[in-house]
Design a protein around this motif. Structure first.
Motif, PDB file in Angstrom:
ATOM      1  N   ALA A  52       0.838  -1.204   0.000  1.00  0.00           N
ATOM      2  CA  ALA A  52       0.000   0.000   0.000  1.00  0.00           C
ATOM      3  C   ALA A  52       0.873   1.255   0.000  1.00  0.00           C
ATOM      4  N   THR A  53       0.398   2.287  -0.684  1.00  0.00           N
ATOM      5  CA  THR A  53       1.180   3.522  -0.807  1.00  0.00           C
ATOM      6  C   THR A  53       0.351   4.746  -0.411  1.00  0.00           C
ATOM      7  N   ASP A  54       1.062   5.782  -0.010  1.00  0.00           N
ATOM      8  CA  ASP A  54       0.474   7.103   0.186  1.00  0.00           C
ATOM      9  C   ASP A  54       1.378   8.107  -0.487  1.00  0.00           C
ATOM     10  N   VAL A  55       0.782   9.194  -0.974  1.00  0.00           N
ATOM     11  CA  VAL A  55       1.568  10.308  -1.491  1.00  0.00           C
ATOM     12  C   VAL A  55       1.210  11.531  -0.671  1.00  0.00           C
ATOM     13  N   LEU A  56       2.228  12.198  -0.150  1.00  0.00           N
ATOM     14  CA  LEU A  56       1.991  13.462   0.561  1.00  0.00           C
ATOM     15  C   LEU A  56       3.042  14.447   0.060  1.00  0.00           C
ATOM     16  N   THR A  57       2.578  15.416  -0.748  1.00  0.00           N
ATOM     17  CA  THR A  57       3.541  16.368  -1.304  1.00  0.00           C
ATOM     18  C   THR A  57       3.492  17.671  -0.509  1.00  0.00           C
ATOM     19  N   LEU A  58       4.650  18.320  -0.435  1.00  0.00           N
ATOM     20  CA  LEU A  58       4.734  19.611   0.255  1.00  0.00           C
ATOM     21  C   LEU A  58       3.900  20.637  -0.515  1.00  0.00           C
ATOM     22  N   ALA A  59       3.970  20.572  -1.850  1.00  0.00           N
ATOM     23  CA  ALA A  59       3.195  21.517  -2.677  1.00  0.00           C
ATOM     24  C   ALA A  59       1.704  21.366  -2.416  1.00  0.00           C
ATOM     25  N   GLY A  60       1.249  20.117  -2.292  1.00  0.00           N
ATOM     26  CA  GLY A  60      -0.169  19.851  -2.037  1.00  0.00           C
ATOM     27  C   GLY A  60      -0.623  20.428  -0.705  1.00  0.00           C
ATOM     28  N   VAL A  61       0.219  20.266   0.300  1.00  0.00           N
ATOM     29  CA  VAL A  61      -0.111  20.780   1.627  1.00  0.00           C
ATOM     30  C   VAL A  61      -0.145  22.313   1.596  1.00  0.00           C
TER      31      VAL A  61
END
Ligand code: GRF
Length: 197
Positions: A52-61
């Motif tokens: 399982a994966t997650d993506v958390l981008t600084l740009a998104g935040v």
């Protein structure tokens, strides 16, 4: 034992961990891969192996009007939700806050392409190669270390010297370093999981 791996790019070191787990050499399971970039090829490697994966981008935040501190808090929540025994930074390219580091302290390890105390921060391979061309060094190395708030400064777990040879191109050196990384990181992970983490 539960392993969470944080990545930002190619994920060849993640692959080395996946292979180590599948071969039964690493006494643990990769329960989650979290990437700071949606384009990271490592995400595909994880999916190919049913992880399982997650993506958390600084740009998104930041797009949500939130700060870098919020990024660290969200990332810490994501990691914590997986109840990890070990958190591995394998080519994770963002600098984590002291709060994040404290939250996982002895469970948090990083891979860095230089010897302890030698070349800290980004572009360590390029910098070693430039110094080699200037006649100032004939080797560099790889280390896996505990993470402390100062970048690339935590206590080493394993390290290995890598010679730079006459006639080496930067690519030759990169390839030699990556080959060492792919052996050293699984070894360090196994060492920690076998100790009483
Ligand atoms: C490795 O060289 C690692 O030491 C550095 O970033 C690179 C990641 O490569 N921190 P990959 O994404 O594991 O292929």
């Amino acid at each position: 034992k539960r392993i969470v791996v944080l990545i930002s790019g190619n994920g060849s070191n993640l692959q080395a961990l996946i292979d180590g787990v599948e071969a039964g050499n690493i006494p643990g399971k990769i329960v989650r891969v979290i990437s700071s970039s949606e384009k990271a090829y490592g995400l595909e490697r994880a999916r190919n192996h049913g992880i399982a994966t997650d993506v958390l981008t600084l740009a998104g935040v930041k797009r949500q009007g939130l700060s870098r501190d919020d990024y660290n808090l969200k990332l810490a929540d994501l990691v914590r939700a997986n109840e990890p025994d070990l958190v591995v930074l394998a080519g994770f390219m963002l600098i984590l806050s002291p709060e994040f580091v404290d939250a996982f302290s002895r469970k948090l390890i990083n891979l860095h392409p230089a010897l302890p105390g030698d070349i800290e921060g980004a572009h360590a391979i390029d910098r070693a190669y430039e110094e080699f061309l200037a006649g100032k060094r004939d080797h560099t190395g790889v280390m896996v270390h505990h993470v402390v708030a100062q970048v690339d400064r935590g206590e080493p777990i394993l390290s290995e010297k890598v010679m730079i040879q006459k006639g080496d191109t930067l690519e030759d050196l990169e390839n030699r370093i990556h080959a060492v990384e792919h052996l050293l990181l699984p070894k360090a992970v196994t060492k920690l999981l076998e100790s009483n983490l």
